[in-house]
Design a protein around this motif. Structure first.
Motif, PDB file in Angstrom:
ATOM      1  N   GLN A  67     -44.095   2.170  67.484  1.00 34.13           N
ATOM      2  CA  GLN A  67     -44.130   3.263  67.541  1.00 34.13           C
ATOM      3  C   GLN A  67     -44.558   4.669  66.887  1.00 34.13           C
ATOM      4  O   GLN A  67     -45.787   5.291  66.612  1.00 34.13           O
ATOM      5  N   VAL A  68     -43.692   4.754  66.000  1.00 34.77           N
ATOM      6  CA  VAL A  68     -43.705   5.288  64.490  1.00 34.77           C
ATOM      7  C   VAL A  68     -44.543   4.692  63.230  1.00 34.77           C
ATOM      8  O   VAL A  68     -45.260   5.036  62.827  1.00 34.77           O
ATOM      9  N   ARG A  69     -44.346   3.157  63.673  1.00 37.95           N
ATOM     10  CA  ARG A  69     -45.107   2.571  63.403  1.00 37.95           C
ATOM     11  C   ARG A  69     -46.289   3.175  63.040  1.00 37.95           C
ATOM     12  O   ARG A  69     -47.251   2.821  61.455  1.00 37.95           O
ATOM     13  N   ARG A  70     -47.263   2.416  63.726  1.00 40.50           N
ATOM     14  CA  ARG A  70     -48.776   3.201  64.379  1.00 40.50           C
ATOM     15  C   ARG A  70     -48.490   4.694  63.447  1.00 40.50           C
ATOM     16  O   ARG A  70     -49.996   5.096  63.231  1.00 40.50           O
ATOM     17  N   ALA A  71     -47.715   5.232  64.652  1.00 34.84           N
ATOM     18  CA  ALA A  71     -48.014   7.107  63.638  1.00 34.84           C
ATOM     19  C   ALA A  71     -47.986   6.975  62.713  1.00 34.84           C
ATOM     20  O   ALA A  71     -49.487   7.570  61.582  1.00 34.84           O
ATOM     21  N   TRP A  72     -47.462   6.284  61.350  1.00 30.55           N
ATOM     22  CA  TRP A  72     -47.456   5.930  60.142  1.00 30.55           C
ATOM     23  C   TRP A  72     -49.106   5.723  59.992  1.00 30.55           C
ATOM     24  O   TRP A  72     -49.744   6.634  59.108  1.00 30.55           O
ATOM     25  N   ARG A  73     -49.067   4.341  60.216  1.00 28.45           N
ATOM     26  CA  ARG A  73     -50.487   3.913  59.678  1.00 28.45           C
ATOM     27  C   ARG A  73     -51.432   5.067  60.299  1.00 28.45           C
ATOM     28  O   ARG A  73     -52.201   5.248  59.243  1.00 28.45           O
ATOM     29  N   GLU A  74     -51.421   5.280  61.439  1.00 29.45           N
ATOM     30  CA  GLU A  74     -52.158   6.055  61.572  1.00 29.45           C
ATOM     31  C   GLU A  74     -52.849   7.516  61.279  1.00 29.45           C
ATOM     32  O   GLU A  74     -53.589   8.470  60.463  1.00 29.45           O
ATOM     33  N   LEU A  75     -51.564   7.848  60.665  1.00 29.79           N
ATOM     34  CA  LEU A  75     -51.424   9.079  59.968  1.00 29.79           C
ATOM     35  C   LEU A  75     -52.308   9.266  58.616  1.00 29.79           C
ATOM     36  O   LEU A  75     -52.969   9.542  57.934  1.00 29.79           O
ATOM     37  N   GLY A  76     -52.006   7.535  58.302  1.00 30.10           N
ATOM     38  CA  GLY A  76     -52.093   7.155  56.525  1.00 30.10           C
ATOM     39  C   GLY A  76     -53.887   7.086  56.401  1.00 30.10           C
ATOM     40  O   GLY A  76     -54.473   6.775  55.474  1.00 30.10           O
ATOM     41  N   THR A  77     -54.652   6.559  58.159  1.00 35.65           N
ATOM     42  CA  THR A  77     -56.163   6.895  57.633  1.00 35.65           C
ATOM     43  C   THR A  77     -56.623   8.478  57.271  1.00 35.65           C
ATOM     44  O   THR A  77     -57.995   8.860  57.100  1.00 35.65           O
ATOM     45  N   ILE A 103     -48.142  19.219  68.233  1.00 35.03           N
ATOM     46  CA  ILE A 103     -47.889  17.482  69.620  1.00 35.03           C
ATOM     47  C   ILE A 103     -48.304  15.780  68.752  1.00 35.03           C
ATOM     48  O   ILE A 103     -49.344  15.353  68.817  1.00 35.03           O
ATOM     49  N   TRP A 104     -46.949  15.029  68.800  1.00 34.46           N
ATOM     50  CA  TRP A 104     -47.695  13.908  68.272  1.00 34.46           C
ATOM     51  C   TRP A 104     -48.220  13.251  69.867  1.00 34.46           C
ATOM     52  O   TRP A 104     -46.206  12.826  69.742  1.00 34.46           O
ATOM     53  N   ASP A 105     -48.742  12.873  70.649  1.00 35.93           N
ATOM     54  CA  ASP A 105     -48.218  12.150  71.629  1.00 35.93           C
ATOM     55  C   ASP A 105     -48.326  10.241  71.590  1.00 35.93           C
ATOM     56  O   ASP A 105     -49.885   9.862  71.581  1.00 35.93           O
ATOM     57  N   TYR A 106     -47.607   9.420  71.503  1.00 38.35           N
ATOM     58  CA  TYR A 106     -47.699   8.683  71.093  1.00 38.35           C
ATOM     59  C   TYR A 106     -47.917   7.637  72.174  1.00 38.35           C
ATOM     60  O   TYR A 106     -48.346   6.451  71.732  1.00 38.35           O
ATOM     61  N   ASP A 107     -48.450   7.831  73.096  1.00 37.07           N
ATOM     62  CA  ASP A 107     -49.826   7.351  73.849  1.00 37.07           C
ATOM     63  C   ASP A 107     -50.772   7.296  73.962  1.00 37.07           C
ATOM     64  O   ASP A 107     -51.439   6.242  74.754  1.00 37.07           O
ATOM     65  N   LEU A 108     -51.240   8.585  72.736  1.00 36.35           N
ATOM     66  CA  LEU A 108     -52.896   8.697  72.627  1.00 36.35           C
ATOM     67  C   LEU A 108     -52.997   7.848  71.621  1.00 36.35           C
ATOM     68  O   LEU A 108     -51.985   8.077  69.883  1.00 36.35           O
ATOM     69  N   PRO A 109     -54.240   7.171  71.022  1.00 37.26           N
ATOM     70  CA  PRO A 109     -54.779   6.660  69.772  1.00 37.26           C
ATOM     71  C   PRO A 109     -54.686   7.847  68.707  1.00 37.26           C
ATOM     72  O   PRO A 109     -55.410   9.088  69.490  1.00 37.26           O
ATOM     73  N   MET A 110     -53.787   8.261  67.541  1.00 33.16           N
ATOM     74  CA  MET A 110     -54.494   9.201  66.433  1.00 33.16           C
ATOM     75  C   MET A 110     -53.277  10.268  67.133  1.00 33.16           C
ATOM     76  O   MET A 110     -53.286  11.421  67.042  1.00 33.16           O
ATOM     77  N   GLY A 111     -52.135  10.317  67.837  1.00 31.40           N
ATOM     78  CA  GLY A 111     -51.575  11.153  68.611  1.00 31.40           C
ATOM     79  C   GLY A 111     -51.993  12.007  69.648  1.00 31.40           C
ATOM     80  O   GLY A 111     -51.169  12.889  69.442  1.00 31.40           O
ATOM     81  N   GLY A 112     -53.488  11.429  69.668  1.00 28.78           N
ATOM     82  CA  GLY A 112     -53.961  12.736  70.719  1.00 28.78           C
ATOM     83  C   GLY A 112     -54.656  14.111  69.445  1.00 28.78           C
ATOM     84  O   GLY A 112     -54.858  14.773  70.108  1.00 28.78           O
ATOM     85  N   LEU A 113     -54.443  13.367  67.879  1.00 25.92           N
ATOM     86  CA  LEU A 113     -54.577  14.691  67.513  1.00 25.92           C
ATOM     87  C   LEU A 113     -56.229  14.329  66.578  1.00 25.92           C
ATOM     88  O   LEU A 113     -56.636  13.282  66.025  1.00 25.92           O
TER      89      LEU A 113
END
Ligand code: 13P
Ligand code: SF4
Length: 364
Positions: free
Chosen positions: A112-122, A198-208
């Motif tokens: 989940q954290v790796r995915r968050a990092w990738r998505e933030l990286g977009t 808030i980064w919601d780890y269940d949602l794409p792009m944390g819901g942001l």
């Protein structure tokens, strides 16, 4: 080494007093080959056997400084992992019951954290603009992630100093897994609530949205502690109505509203020190785990201090509670026989990177 370890099963039928005798005997035989570390949330039957007690930071330092062959950690899984990572290679870290985890730590995993990092990286260059900060209540591989990405570990004691360090290096922080510690600390440092998302780890792009991410100073993982979420503003209101001169003290894993309404906020060690140093006869409402609060209530009754648990419901940390005298007697008697049971051993590559993040913290 004995050929086979002593079985756990017969210990289940021993009563606590039998176990106590066995623990004392085993400790005497093992002498300074073993050190028992006890977190403040441990039940009394365990706590009394601890050579050192403390909050997460104090116990981490204790583990790093210990020269004992065996570190028996009466706490939860991530604490025994930290002991393994920062102790010397020949030392052994043991968790008496392997099922003693932390439900908050389980709210963030590496994928989940790796995915968050990738998505933030977009949206932005994550390694350029975000410091990943993990609360010590997290698995070793998340600490390793922080070590690899210029990040760091924090505890409830040092969160502000760690956030200062992090924001001096990069403009934003990704803080996991505890949103409450992150929000309370950020706010105390002067970061407005609207700059924390808030980064919601269940949602794409944390819901942001990309704009929300670009504008945020702190990105808070949607994790929380199931014990501290039981504390509510109305419990404080009721106490203040009954005891207008009374004080309220809470752990920063409690909600933002509870922390805002508290007179004091800090780690378990801070809570103990503050109430212990207070004037005799003072009244305290305490928002942290029940075993700690009960112990304070008992020890300070002779000074006429009233120490009251915040919630009307019993809310213990059920995983801390899993460390019982039966398991402690079992691991120690195995050590006497030359058997290591319930060893916590972090893979070398993970430990190397996690150590970087932990060392950054311990050096601050
Ligand atoms: P402390 O570091 O304040 O002891 O907190 C650890 C913990 O897990 C609190 O829930
Ligand atoms: Fe984890 Fe909460 Fe228990 Fe602390 S009290 S160990 S954060 S579940």
């Amino acid at each position: 080494m004995a050929a086979t370890a002593i079985d756990l099963q017969p210990y289940a039928s021993l009563d606590d007093q039998d176990c106590e005798q066995r623990i004392l005997r085993a400790k005497q035989i093992l002498g300074d080959r073993v050190v028992i570390l006890g977190h403040h949330y441990q039940r009394d039957e365990i706590f009394k056997h601890a050579d050192f007690s403390g909050d997460s930071l104090k116990l981490s330092r204790q583990a790093a400084d210990s020269s004992a062959e065996y570190i028996v950690f009466c706490g939860v899984h991530f604490m025994a992992e930290v002991a393994d990572i920062i102790s010397r290679p020949q030392q052994v870290s043991i968790l008496p019951d392997l099922s003693a985890g932390c439900s908050m730590a389980d709210m963030a995993d590496l994928e989940q954290v790796r995915r968050a990092w990738r998505e933030l990286g977009t949206v932005l260059d994550a390694d350029e603009s975000i410091t990943p900060v993990t609360y010590i209540n997290s698995a070793a591989d998340l600490k390793a992630f922080c070590g690899e990405h210029g990040g760091i570990v924090c505890t409830s004691t040092n969160a502000q100093a760690i956030l200062d360090w992090s924001l001096e290096r990069r403009e934003k922080v990704l803080f996991f897994p505890d949103q409450h510690l992150g929000r309370y600390t950020g706010y105390k440092m002067g970061i407005p609530l609207e700059d924390m998302v808030i980064w919601d780890y269940d949602l794409p792009m944390g819901g942001l949205t990309a704009e929300q991410i670009r504008n945020a100073k702190m990105i808070l993982w949607k994790g929380f502690c199931s014990v501290h979420q039981m504390f509510k503003p109305e419990q404080i209101e009721n106490f203040k109505r009954e005891h207008p001169q009374g004080f309220v003290i809470s752990h920063p894993e409690s909600s933002f509203e509870v922390c805002q309404m508290s007179d004091f906020v800090g780690s378990t060690e801070y809570i103990i020190k503050t109430i212990t140093a207070a004037e005799p006869g003072t009244k305290w409402l305490v928002g942290t785990e029940l075993n700690l609060v009960n112990r304070l209530h008992q020890t300070l009754a002779s000074e006429n201090k009233i120490v009251q648990f915040m919630s009307p419901m019993v809310c213990m940390c059920s995983t801390m509670f899993r460390i019982d005298p039966q398991h402690l007697a079992w691991v120690l008697e195995n050590l006497v026989e030359g058997n290591i049971v319930n060893r916590i051993s972090v893979a070398a590559d993970v430990a190397d990177n996690a150590r970087i993040a932990l060392k950054r913290m311990l050096d601050i």
